[in-house]
Design an enzyme around this catalytic site. Structure first.
Site, PDB file in Angstrom:
ATOM      1  CB  CYS A   5       9.001  23.289   5.874  1.00 13.82           C
ATOM      2  SG  CYS A   5       9.242  21.641   5.192  1.00 13.82           S
ATOM      3  CB  CYS A  45       7.634  20.201   7.570  1.00 16.49           C
ATOM      4  SG  CYS A  45       9.234  20.368   6.800  1.00 16.49           S
ATOM      5  CG  ASP A  46       4.991  22.978   9.136  1.00 13.35           C
ATOM      6  OD1 ASP A  46       5.212  21.962   9.815  1.00 13.35           O
ATOM      7  OD2 ASP A  46       5.682  24.006   9.204  1.00 13.35           O
TER       8      ASP A  46
END
Ligand code: NDP
Length: 304
Positions: free
Chosen positions: A135, A138-139
């Site tokens: 992701c 997200c990261d």
């Protein structure tokens, strides 16, 4: 005694909340249940093909749809649905939740989306969380200023590469074939971005490193070893067959839920909408997911 809902929607993505809006407006007592808010949409860095929004982040769009749904009086339950038990004799359904509780409902709308596809190559699980991730939104920030790679060649991979190019030092897009299958609009943006290098014919063989990821080994003969701190795997999604088969719903040979023109599954009273179904030519878009959910709720309201 549990209260009985008119409609229980399983899944907290775009189709789920759209179903919630339509159901509430038709006067159905509705609950939306899921363990993670937002589905795939919430992870999309930029959405540029949803009418009315020139560009909007996936999370903002999801939050707007959620706010609209909740304002209409729809209930949310944050919990995984383990199973949908069919009562039989047209008396409704019991949803078994992971916390041991149950929810009873007259009708069910499955908007369960898809599971992330994995490469299933050596080192993928070993370096998961240590450089390997699924992701970008997200990261991505954990890799600020670093060299990273994105694996895949569809819209997910190309939009992830564009997003990461704003944060990271360099991005290599590793494509297993000799072509991209993303929208031309995104490909044009990719070609204009000097931080991104596209490497075709680069299938993934394995991930290696020490404490964290260091090298991606590819099938590319000219550049077989890619030295990066991060590898973002964006190779699409596959349906969750285990869940639907346990309910006894018919799926196609790839595990997509087969629905009729009302979005009803092979189990009377259980409807399905969004990426997990065979509807809309399997064109997995926000527009089609929303339309399918609206069609399902209209059919439910008419007593299908
Ligand atoms: P897709 O199925 O469209 O693309 C998957 C990509 O991953 C393909 O390039 C495929 O390669 C590659 N791939 C699959 N398996 C492997 C493997 N084992 N090794 C290496 N590469 C692999 O998935 P997406 O998630 O990109 O898109 C799904 C849907 O969501 C699409 O309809 C898309 O339009 C939509 N979407 C839209 C976005 C937006 O507009 N903002 C963002 C994200 C998704 P090959 O071509 O060789 O099969």
């Amino acid at each position: 005694m549990n209260e009985t809902y008119d409609l229980a929607i399983v899944g907290m993505g775009f189709a789920g909340y759209t179903g919630g809006i339509y159901a509430a407006r038709y006067g159905l007592k509705t609950v939306i249940i899921g363990d993670v808010f937002g589905g795939q949409t919430a992870e999309a860095h930029i959405i540029g093909n949803y009418p009315g929004f020139e560009e909007i982040t996936g999370m903002e769009l999801m939050q707007r749809v959620q706010a609209q749904t909740l304002k209409l009086g729809v209930t949310e339950i944050y919990e995984r649905v383990n199973h949908v038990k069919v009562h039989g004799n047209d008396t409704g359904f019991e949803l078994e939740l992971a916390n041991g509780k149950t929810v009873t409902t007259k009708k069910v709308l499955l908007t369960i989306g898809m599971n992330r596809r994995k490469l299933n190559v050596p080192g993928e699980s070993e370096f998961y969380g240590k450089g390997v991730t699924y992701c970008a939104t997200c990261d991505g920030y954990f890799f600020k200023g670093k060299d990273v790679a994105v694996i895949g060649g569809g819209d997910s991979a190309v939009t992830a590469a564009l997003y990461l190019a704003d944060i990271c030092n360099s991005v290599q897009l590793l494509v297993r074939s000799d072509q991209l299958r993303a929208e031309q609009y995104w490909i044009n943006k990719l070609e204009q971005n000097k931080k991104i290098t596209v490497r075709f014919n680069s299938g993934i063989e394995k991930f290696t490193g020490g404490e964290t990821l260091e090298t991606i080994h590819t099938t590319n003969t000219e550049n077989p070893e890619i030295h990066v701190s991060g590898a973002f795997i964006e190779i699409g999604h596959a349906p969750n067959k285990t869940f639907t088969e346990a309910i006894g719903i018919t799926t196609d040979e790839h595990g997509f839920i087969i629905v009729d023109k009302n979005q009803q599954t092979s189990q009377k009273g259980i409807f399905a909408a969004g990426d997990s179904t065979n509807a809309s030519n399997k064109f997995a878009q926000l527009l089609t997911a929303a339309s399918e959910a609206a069609i399902a709720v209209e059919a439910i309201t008419k007593g299908e």
